[in-house]
Design a protein around this motif. Structure first.
Motif, PDB file in Angstrom:
ATOM      1  N   PRO A  83      52.263  63.298  48.111  1.00 23.26           N
ATOM      2  CA  PRO A  83      51.931  62.181  47.984  1.00 23.26           C
ATOM      3  C   PRO A  83      53.092  60.970  47.524  1.00 23.26           C
ATOM      4  CG  PRO A  83      50.935  63.551  46.340  1.00 23.26           C
ATOM      5  CD  PRO A  83      52.018  64.242  47.123  1.00 23.26           C
ATOM      6  N   PRO A  84      52.833  59.937  48.029  1.00 29.67           N
ATOM      7  CA  PRO A  84      53.873  58.875  48.067  1.00 29.67           C
ATOM      8  C   PRO A  84      54.603  58.689  46.771  1.00 29.67           C
ATOM      9  CG  PRO A  84      52.036  58.033  49.063  1.00 29.67           C
ATOM     10  CD  PRO A  84      51.593  59.218  48.496  1.00 29.67           C
ATOM     11  N   GLU A  85      54.021  59.026  45.716  1.00 27.67           N
ATOM     12  CA  GLU A  85      54.526  58.929  44.390  1.00 27.67           C
ATOM     13  C   GLU A  85      55.720  59.818  44.091  1.00 27.67           C
ATOM     14  OE1 GLU A  85      50.953  59.941  44.455  1.00 27.67           O
ATOM     15  OE2 GLU A  85      50.532  57.775  44.717  1.00 27.67           O
ATOM     16  N   TYR A  86      55.956  60.981  45.007  1.00 33.89           N
ATOM     17  CA  TYR A  86      57.038  61.852  44.951  1.00 33.89           C
ATOM     18  C   TYR A  86      57.982  61.338  45.571  1.00 33.89           C
ATOM     19  CZ  TYR A  86      59.539  66.095  44.483  1.00 33.89           C
ATOM     20  OH  TYR A  86      60.211  67.222  44.187  1.00 33.89           O
ATOM     21  N   GLN A  87      59.041  60.840  44.622  1.00 31.94           N
ATOM     22  CA  GLN A  87      60.113  59.875  45.256  1.00 31.94           C
ATOM     23  C   GLN A  87      61.426  60.684  45.291  1.00 31.94           C
ATOM     24  OE1 GLN A  87      59.903  56.689  46.784  1.00 31.94           O
ATOM     25  NE2 GLN A  87      58.001  57.238  46.729  1.00 31.94           N
ATOM     26  N   HIS A  88      61.291  62.077  45.496  1.00 29.61           N
ATOM     27  CA  HIS A  88      62.725  62.931  45.376  1.00 29.61           C
ATOM     28  C   HIS A  88      62.881  63.468  46.756  1.00 29.61           C
ATOM     29  CE1 HIS A  88      62.475  62.878  41.063  1.00 29.61           C
ATOM     30  NE2 HIS A  88      61.581  63.086  41.267  1.00 29.61           N
ATOM     31  N   ASP A  89      64.158  63.807  47.211  1.00 28.60           N
ATOM     32  CA  ASP A  89      64.281  64.307  48.648  1.00 28.60           C
ATOM     33  C   ASP A  89      64.484  66.028  48.600  1.00 28.60           C
ATOM     34  OD1 ASP A  89      66.878  64.693  47.033  1.00 28.60           O
ATOM     35  OD2 ASP A  89      68.109  63.729  48.600  1.00 28.60           O
ATOM     36  N   ILE A  90      64.195  66.571  47.433  1.00 25.68           N
ATOM     37  CA  ILE A  90      64.181  67.928  47.364  1.00 25.68           C
ATOM     38  C   ILE A  90      62.917  68.507  46.350  1.00 25.68           C
ATOM     39  CG2 ILE A  90      65.733  67.751  45.438  1.00 25.68           C
ATOM     40  CD1 ILE A  90      66.901  70.353  46.575  1.00 25.68           C
ATOM     41  N   ALA A  91      62.471  69.518  46.453  1.00 26.91           N
ATOM     42  CA  ALA A  91      61.442  70.038  45.698  1.00 26.91           C
ATOM     43  C   ALA A  91      62.251  71.238  44.977  1.00 26.91           C
ATOM     44  CB  ALA A  91      60.312  70.435  46.282  1.00 26.91           C
ATOM     45  N   GLY A  92      62.015  71.302  43.491  1.00 27.90           N
ATOM     46  CA  GLY A  92      62.591  72.351  42.919  1.00 27.90           C
ATOM     47  C   GLY A  92      61.626  73.628  42.840  1.00 27.90           C
ATOM     48  N   ILE A  93      60.298  73.448  42.582  1.00 23.46           N
ATOM     49  CA  ILE A  93      59.337  74.416  42.374  1.00 23.46           C
ATOM     50  C   ILE A  93      58.085  73.808  43.067  1.00 23.46           C
ATOM     51  CG2 ILE A  93      58.267  76.053  41.025  1.00 23.46           C
ATOM     52  CD1 ILE A  93      60.160  75.554  38.713  1.00 23.46           C
ATOM     53  N   VAL A  94      57.680  74.694  44.036  1.00 26.57           N
ATOM     54  CA  VAL A  94      56.403  74.324  44.679  1.00 26.57           C
ATOM     55  C   VAL A  94      55.363  75.277  44.366  1.00 26.57           C
ATOM     56  CG1 VAL A  94      55.461  74.310  47.185  1.00 26.57           C
ATOM     57  CG2 VAL A  94      57.829  73.790  46.795  1.00 26.57           C
TER      58      VAL A  94
END
Length: 142
Positions: A83-94
């Protein structure tokens, strides 16, 4: 007996580190590069033993996991994976039901980047997008 494709999810295109037992947030995967190297090992074993089917299976899993790392963990500005609310360029845990910007080691950015880059082996370069890496490198240096 061992599962034929370990914990690889052919529909999602990546492995689940938590196995087949879900938590309240579903299955999870933190380090895609660890899974990537497992597939690389399967490919190399197939080549070394002359088992063409095993080598092709390992290679297919390797390339599919690499594409998933670029799609789900290396989050580009034009990505629609989250979603647009996720403003990071990396995911730690999916997880099945959410994405988190931290690792099981901690919330510091170098943990989040680090777990996505190690172990550094000859095959990791196919999964790491250099533009994404250059953008995140200052965070990794801190």
């Amino acid at each position: 007996h061992f599962p034929q494709h370990r914990l690889f999810d052919w529909y999602r295109g990546h492995s689940w580190a938590s196995g087949i037992v879900a938590s309240p947030n579903g299955l999870n995967q933190e380090s895609g590069t660890e899974a990537l190297n497992a597939h690389y090992g399967l490919y190399l074993y197939g080549v070394a033993t002359g088992n063409e089917l095993l080598a092709m299976t390992g290679q297919t899993m390797l390339l599919t996991e690499a594409k998933s790392l670029q799609s789900y963990w290396q989050v580009h500005p034009d990505s629609n994976a989250y979603p647009p609310e996720y403003q990071h360029d990396i995911a730690g845990i999916v997880w099945d039901r959410l994405v988190e910007h931290h690792s099981f080691f901690g919330k510091q950015p170098f943990f989040v980047y680090g777990i996505q880059l190690i172990p550094i082996t000859p095959v990791v370069h196919i999964a790491i997008d250099l533009h994404w890496l250059r953008k995140g490198f200052p965070t990794w240096q801190k």
